[in-house]
Design a protein around this motif. Structure first.
Motif, PDB file in Angstrom:
ATOM      1  N   MET A  75       0.721  -1.129   0.044  1.00 29.93           N
ATOM      2  CA  MET A  75       0.011  -0.257  -0.054  1.00 29.93           C
ATOM      3  C   MET A  75       0.912   1.076  -0.129  1.00 29.93           C
ATOM      4  O   MET A  75       1.870   1.094   0.398  1.00 29.93           O
ATOM      5  N   SER A  76       0.222   2.432  -0.449  1.00 27.27           N
ATOM      6  CA  SER A  76       1.107   3.606  -0.336  1.00 27.27           C
ATOM      7  C   SER A  76       1.193   3.981   0.767  1.00 27.27           C
ATOM      8  O   SER A  76       0.299   4.127   1.814  1.00 27.27           O
ATOM      9  N   ARG A  77       2.232   4.428   1.170  1.00 24.78           N
ATOM     10  CA  ARG A  77       2.702   4.824   2.811  1.00 24.78           C
ATOM     11  C   ARG A  77       1.851   5.897   2.960  1.00 24.78           C
ATOM     12  O   ARG A  77       1.492   6.458   4.190  1.00 24.78           O
ATOM     13  N   ILE A  78       1.881   7.017   2.106  1.00 21.75           N
ATOM     14  CA  ILE A  78       1.107   8.386   2.223  1.00 21.75           C
ATOM     15  C   ILE A  78      -0.458   8.153   2.158  1.00 21.75           C
ATOM     16  O   ILE A  78      -1.226   8.580   2.834  1.00 21.75           O
ATOM     17  N   GLY A  79      -0.962   7.263   1.245  1.00 19.00           N
ATOM     18  CA  GLY A  79      -2.235   7.354   0.905  1.00 19.00           C
ATOM     19  C   GLY A  79      -2.809   6.421   1.965  1.00 19.00           C
ATOM     20  O   GLY A  79      -4.256   6.780   2.288  1.00 19.00           O
ATOM     21  N   ARG A  80      -2.268   5.740   2.790  1.00 15.39           N
ATOM     22  CA  ARG A  80      -3.089   5.012   3.825  1.00 15.39           C
ATOM     23  C   ARG A  80      -3.362   5.669   5.201  1.00 15.39           C
ATOM     24  O   ARG A  80      -4.023   5.249   5.927  1.00 15.39           O
ATOM     25  N   HIS A  81      -2.778   6.962   5.285  1.00 21.74           N
ATOM     26  CA  HIS A  81      -2.730   7.761   6.507  1.00 21.74           C
ATOM     27  C   HIS A  81      -4.021   8.331   6.331  1.00 21.74           C
ATOM     28  O   HIS A  81      -4.417   8.856   5.074  1.00 21.74           O
ATOM     29  N   PRO A  82      -5.019   8.286   7.311  1.00 18.77           N
ATOM     30  CA  PRO A  82      -6.442   9.119   7.496  1.00 18.77           C
ATOM     31  C   PRO A  82      -6.049  10.515   7.518  1.00 18.77           C
ATOM     32  O   PRO A  82      -5.175  10.926   8.159  1.00 18.77           O
ATOM     33  N   ILE A  83      -7.102  11.221   7.183  1.00 20.93           N
ATOM     34  CA  ILE A  83      -7.084  12.727   7.202  1.00 20.93           C
ATOM     35  C   ILE A  83      -7.999  13.251   8.430  1.00 20.93           C
ATOM     36  O   ILE A  83      -9.160  12.920   8.148  1.00 20.93           O
ATOM     37  N   ALA A  84      -7.339  13.734   9.248  1.00 19.26           N
ATOM     38  CA  ALA A  84      -8.175  14.426  10.439  1.00 19.26           C
ATOM     39  C   ALA A  84      -8.823  15.759  10.141  1.00 19.26           C
ATOM     40  O   ALA A  84      -8.070  16.600   9.553  1.00 19.26           O
ATOM     41  N   VAL A  85     -10.135  15.675  10.053  1.00 25.24           N
ATOM     42  CA  VAL A  85     -10.928  17.047   9.681  1.00 25.24           C
ATOM     43  C   VAL A  85     -10.927  17.911  11.097  1.00 25.24           C
ATOM     44  O   VAL A  85     -11.413  17.411  12.192  1.00 25.24           O
ATOM     45  N   PRO A  86     -10.323  19.344  11.070  1.00 28.12           N
ATOM     46  CA  PRO A  86     -10.440  19.806  12.286  1.00 28.12           C
ATOM     47  C   PRO A  86     -11.651  20.551  12.518  1.00 28.12           C
ATOM     48  O   PRO A  86     -12.561  20.546  11.624  1.00 28.12           O
ATOM     49  N   ALA A  87     -12.084  20.857  13.839  1.00 25.47           N
ATOM     50  CA  ALA A  87     -13.120  21.681  14.125  1.00 25.47           C
ATOM     51  C   ALA A  87     -13.200  23.103  13.346  1.00 25.47           C
ATOM     52  O   ALA A  87     -12.242  23.822  13.002  1.00 25.47           O
ATOM     53  N   GLY A  88     -14.520  23.350  12.779  1.00 27.41           N
ATOM     54  CA  GLY A  88     -14.766  24.555  12.016  1.00 27.41           C
ATOM     55  C   GLY A  88     -14.629  24.269  10.446  1.00 27.41           C
ATOM     56  O   GLY A  88     -14.623  25.143   9.690  1.00 27.41           O
ATOM     57  N   VAL A  89     -14.277  23.141  10.200  1.00 31.75           N
ATOM     58  CA  VAL A  89     -14.109  22.706   8.893  1.00 31.75           C
ATOM     59  C   VAL A  89     -15.142  21.569   8.147  1.00 31.75           C
ATOM     60  O   VAL A  89     -15.175  20.617   8.923  1.00 31.75           O
ATOM     61  N   GLU A  90     -15.676  21.683   7.263  1.00 29.38           N
ATOM     62  CA  GLU A  90     -16.942  20.893   6.876  1.00 29.38           C
ATOM     63  C   GLU A  90     -16.528  20.391   5.549  1.00 29.38           C
ATOM     64  O   GLU A  90     -16.124  21.025   4.654  1.00 29.38           O
ATOM     65  N   VAL A  91     -16.440  19.153   5.301  1.00 27.40           N
ATOM     66  CA  VAL A  91     -16.137  18.477   4.147  1.00 27.40           C
ATOM     67  C   VAL A  91     -17.422  17.530   3.637  1.00 27.40           C
ATOM     68  O   VAL A  91     -17.924  17.057   4.290  1.00 27.40           O
ATOM     69  N   LYS A  92     -17.620  17.828   2.311  1.00 27.63           N
ATOM     70  CA  LYS A  92     -18.757  17.130   1.771  1.00 27.63           C
ATOM     71  C   LYS A  92     -18.125  16.336   0.375  1.00 27.63           C
ATOM     72  O   LYS A  92     -17.265  16.805  -0.322  1.00 27.63           O
ATOM     73  N   ILE A  93     -18.446  15.173   0.326  1.00 28.87           N
ATOM     74  CA  ILE A  93     -18.081  14.105  -0.797  1.00 28.87           C
ATOM     75  C   ILE A  93     -19.095  13.690  -1.158  1.00 28.87           C
ATOM     76  O   ILE A  93     -20.192  13.210  -0.936  1.00 28.87           O
ATOM     77  N   ASP A  94     -19.160  14.126  -2.864  1.00 29.35           N
ATOM     78  CA  ASP A  94     -20.266  13.771  -3.704  1.00 29.35           C
ATOM     79  C   ASP A  94     -19.741  13.211  -5.059  1.00 29.35           C
ATOM     80  O   ASP A  94     -19.477  13.749  -5.718  1.00 29.35           O
ATOM     81  N   GLY A  95     -19.743  11.627  -4.813  1.00 29.44           N
ATOM     82  CA  GLY A  95     -19.137  11.089  -5.896  1.00 29.44           C
ATOM     83  C   GLY A  95     -17.731  11.198  -5.866  1.00 29.44           C
ATOM     84  O   GLY A  95     -16.910  10.666  -5.249  1.00 29.44           O
ATOM     85  N   ASN A  96     -17.087  11.647  -7.001  1.00 28.34           N
ATOM     86  CA  ASN A  96     -15.848  12.122  -7.274  1.00 28.34           C
ATOM     87  C   ASN A  96     -15.384  13.455  -7.053  1.00 28.34           C
ATOM     88  O   ASN A  96     -14.207  13.937  -7.149  1.00 28.34           O
ATOM     89  N   THR A  97     -16.274  14.278  -6.374  1.00 31.34           N
ATOM     90  CA  THR A  97     -16.089  15.807  -6.073  1.00 31.34           C
ATOM     91  C   THR A  97     -16.167  15.727  -4.368  1.00 31.34           C
ATOM     92  O   THR A  97     -16.819  15.478  -3.614  1.00 31.34           O
ATOM     93  N   VAL A  98     -14.894  16.268  -4.062  1.00 33.37           N
ATOM     94  CA  VAL A  98     -14.629  16.700  -2.658  1.00 33.37           C
ATOM     95  C   VAL A  98     -14.573  18.269  -2.597  1.00 33.37           C
ATOM     96  O   VAL A  98     -14.026  19.076  -3.089  1.00 33.37           O
ATOM     97  N   THR A  99     -15.596  18.716  -1.469  1.00 30.39           N
ATOM     98  CA  THR A  99     -15.650  20.119  -1.256  1.00 30.39           C
ATOM     99  C   THR A  99     -15.301  20.210   0.317  1.00 30.39           C
ATOM    100  O   THR A  99     -15.944  19.846   1.216  1.00 30.39           O
ATOM    101  N   ALA A 100     -14.255  21.354   0.610  1.00 28.95           N
ATOM    102  CA  ALA A 100     -14.065  21.637   1.887  1.00 28.95           C
ATOM    103  C   ALA A 100     -14.216  22.978   2.113  1.00 28.95           C
ATOM    104  O   ALA A 100     -14.023  23.968   1.319  1.00 28.95           O
TER     105      ALA A 100
END
Length: 181
Positions: free
Chosen positions: A1-26
């Motif tokens: 596996m990719s060493r970077i790719g497998r790390h999860p991304i923590a979403v800090p407080a105050g940031v809203e993330v939406k995932i719609d199919g192939n589109t990611v909005t922060a």
């Protein structure tokens, strides 16, 4: 596996993330960024953690795995904290100024070099020899800083020109005089 790719991304407080199919909005305090990920990559949001997975171990998917994770992490960090690049203007008579939304550079040419701010980027000139470029999009900040530096890159003999604040210019010795007689 990719060493970077497998790390999860923590979403800090105050940031809203939406995932719609192939589109990611922060969306965060510094603005909103939208990015499209490759159709092979699967992006999931679980509470305050984003994970990126790939379908198989083909070379294309291995390459895209780390890239996709990094691009999403940069979007999340950009809307939370933002990015900035600091440039220095070195040289006798060389200076920068801000006029409205334009960056005006006097850098040794017979004319002033005028650069307009682009959308999502703010340019600040706290002193005549310092330029600070900031914004939420890491790619736009870096590209605009590179374009400003390109107008007069630092030369190795006297060090005149526009350079990054943390950049070290390798200096060269001038002409050696004729020795002896």
């Amino acid at each position: 596996m990719s060493r970077i790719g497998r790390h999860p991304i923590a979403v800090p407080a105050g940031v809203e993330v939406k995932i719609d199919g192939n589109t990611v909005t922060a969306k965060g305090p510094k603005g909103t960024l939208t990015g499209t990920v490759h159709k092979n990559m699967k992006v999931e949001l679980d509470g305050a953690v984003i994970t990126v997975t790939r379908p198989d171990d083909s070379n294309l998917n291995k390459s895209l795995h780390g890239l996709t994770r990094t691009l999403i992490a940069n979007m999340v960090e950009g809307v939370d904290k933002g990015y900035s690049k600091e440039l220095e203007v070195n040289g006798v008579g060389y200076r920068a100024a801000k006029q409205g939304k334009d960056l005006v550079l006097n850098i040794g040419y017979s004319h002033q070099v005028i650069m307009s701010e682009i959308d999502g980027i703010t340019v600040d000139v706290p002193s005549p020899n310092k330029i600070i470029i900031s914004g939420p999009d890491k790619q736009k900040v870096g590209q605009f800083a590179a374009e400003v530096r390109e107008k007069r890159p630092p030369e190795p003999y006297k060090g005149k020109g526009i350079k990054y604040a943390n950049e070290h210019i390798r200096r060269k010795e001038g002409k050696a005089g004729k020795g002896g007689k």
